[in-house]
Design an enzyme around this catalytic site. Structure first.
Site: not given
Lengths: 309, 284
Positions: A135, A196-198, A248-249, A270
């Site tokens: 995060c 992936i995380n952001t 991721g998107g 997400g």
């Protein structure tokens, strides 16, 4: 493919069976409670909870979210009620559903991760743990492990020793070499990795001459980051033998299949849940349709069909 | 919570940058004053839904009215849609105003205020005060109509409406006048009282039992002070940037004096525990 035979979309990650490969990304779906009125949680491959820390966390000041082209920035800061309330309320709620439960674990220090993991020991409703080392919105801990392969391996190893459930390590994309991080997680004993995380980003309000987020920076998610995510899933999947959960998107079945072909065994949705709370259910159907149209009897046949290994 | 594509049945411009959109939707039947809907855009570049408060709902006809200011892509897009086009709606969301409490106070047993009024003739009779700042007016118009239908007399409701200026148009004023006594305030003095709407209400010597307010933060702060001074209960509707609108993402929170029910950290979700809060329970 044999006629009349049901297309197999169930997957297996670290010995846990998922009825389908679609789940939510942590932090975008609460524990499912807020969406359960509209979305049948029983149909999901898993519910991934929002990050849980040992004690309640305050999170960041507002504004915490901002829209960006085909995406959004967030800097929530992992506000959550702590593990006790989480067990009492969220896990009790999830006991009413037939889906896997993956608890996302966060902490400032190694000790804090261990506290949550040890508190969740022996609780049957928890199927897997996802360690949030990625995060970008929490100042200390967390991301510090996620950016250093040596630290990542060590902390994963310690947590693995304490955990009685399979452990997923969630990776940050804010690194130079994602393969190295994936290998570190595997070396530490992770049963799977998720990514992936952001991606750290920033938005400026030019009229008010201020940052769009009170935290100044935030994590970028949504379709804007999808090509980066697909590339990183491909690289990470090629670097390790453990299963990969890709995200991721993702907005539809086509996006999900890209991730599967890049090497992901399962996928998470997400930001798009905010746009369309039914998107995960649609994606499950669209994956199935794609497999049927292409005469593929088992989803496993496309997983990693383009991956390096 | 209903998520559906709703057909626009009426599209109107009320003032500069202020629009009224009526939609046919099942959400109408379940909507209460103070609640909101999340409106989806048709653009894949603008993915977050926009929270817009409900200005009116007719459960029998199944129509929902939104009145909003065009401030960015989402609201501009909504204002440009034509009758017959469909819009992605999610709602009704949020807690809404405690309207029943006001109905009870205004139509129920004799309250202390009535005896007060016999002893103090200068205090104007007014039991429910609605204070609106600019585009905060729409949910209060919905509330005023609800109160009237529930049996509250028009003379027991005062609506204090604040606008920047009368020049672009005092939107919704005439509709408020059907349900309530109205007080107008403008920043530039082009209509009614010149200055802050809360000062206009205070200047009228009002002694409300209960206040409902929606508007910008400085106005809500003044409402809270006014309520503390007069001893009225005050409920304010807050605005915050939202992502999910249903309480899942924790993007929109407001500081509360007591621990919030979700995270136990004095950060209540505006979309879920709110958007309406008791003014004394939030930090402004």
């Amino acid at each position: 493919m044999e006629k009349g035979k049901e297309t197999k979309i169930s997957v297996n990650i670290a010995g846990i069976r998922f009825k389908n490969p679609v789940m939510n990304a942590s932090g975008t779906f609460g524990s499912g409670m807020e969406y359960a009125e509209a979305v049948d949680l029983n149909k999901l491959g898993a519910v991934v909870t929002k990050g849980v820390s040992p004690e309640p966390w305050q999170g960041n000041p507002v504004p915490r979210v901002a829209e960006t082209p085909s995406g959004m920035l967030n800097a929530i800061g992992l506000q959550n009620p702590g593990v006790e309330k989480f067990i009492e309320r969220d896990l009790s709620f999830l006991s009413g559903y037939d889906t896997n439960v993956i608890v996302n674990v966060c902490g400032h220090t190694e000790d804090e991760y261990l506290k949550v993991v040890s508190r969740l020991k022996g609780i049957d409703r928890v199927d897997m743990l996802e360690l949030n080392f990625s995060c970008p919105n929490v100042k200390e801990g967390g991301i510090a492990f996620g950016l250093d392969p040596v630290k990542l391996e060590k902390v994963t190893e310690k947590i693995k020793r304490e955990a009685d459930k399979p452990v997923i390590v969630k990776l940050s994309p804010n690194v130079t070499d994602i393969s190295e991080m994936a290998r570190a997680a595997e070396a530490g004993g992770a049963d799977a990795i998720s990514l992936i995380n952001t991606i750290t980003g920033m938005k400026i309000d030019i009229n008010r001459r201020c940052f769009a987020l009170a935290n100044i920076t935030g994590g970028l998610s949504g379709p804007a980051i999808r090509p980066i995510a697909v590339r990183m899933v491909y690289q990470a999947a090629g670097a390790v033998k453990i299963p990969v959960i890709g995200m991721g998107g993702i907005t539809n079945g086509e996006d999900a299949i890209e991730f599967l072909m890049a090497g992901a065994t399962a996928v998470a949705v997400g930001m798009y849940n905010f746009r369309d709370p039914f998107s995960m259910l649609k994606i499950i159907d669209e994956i199935k349709e794609f497999l049927e149209e292409n005469g593929i009897g088992d989803i496993g046949e496309i997983t990693g069909c383009l991956s390096k290994s | 919570m209903i998520i559906e594509k709703a057909e626009i049945t009426e599209q109107k411009r009320l003032a500069d940058n202020v629009f009224s959109t009526v939609l046919r939707t099942g959400i109408a039947k379940h909507s209460k004053p103070g609640q909101f809907v999340m409106v989806g855009s048709g653009s894949e570049a603008h993915l977050l839904r926009r929270p817009i408060s409900i200005c009116g709902a007719d459960g029998d006809k199944g129509t929902l009215r939104l009145v909003y200011r065009t401030v960015g892509y989402g609201t501009v897009e909504l204002s440009e849609r034509k009758s017959g086009e469909r819009v992605d709606l999610m709602g009704p969301l949020g807690n809404g105003f405690p309207a029943e409490r006001a109905v009870e106070m205004a139509t129920g047993q004799t309250s202390e205020k009535i005896t007060d009024q016999t002893s103090d003739n200068t205090a104007e009779k007014s039991r429910i005060l609605l204070i609106a700042g600019g585009i905060g007016a729409p949910p209060l118009l919905f509330l005023s109509g609800y109160l009237r239908k529930a049996g509250v007399k028009k003379e027991d409701i005062t609506a204090a409406l604040g606008y920047g200026s009368a020049l672009p148009g005092l939107f919704l004023r005439e509709e408020f006048e059907e349900n309530a006594k109205t007080i107008i305030a403008t920043d530039d003095g082009s209509a009614g009282f010149k200055g802050r709407v809360v000062d206009a209400a205070a200047g009228n010597n009002l002694t409300p039992d209960i206040i409902f307010a929606c508007g910008p933060y400085p106005m809500l702060k003044a409402v809270k002070e006014f309520a503390l001074r007069t001893g009225a209960e005050a409920y304010i509707s807050l605005e915050e940037r939202m992502a999910c609108g249903v309480g899942a993402c924790l993007g929109c929170v407001t500081k509360t004096l007591k621990p919030d029910s979700h995270s136990l950290v004095n950060n209540a979700r505006v979309c879920k525990e709110g958007p309406v809060f008791n003014a004394c329970e939030v930090e402004l």
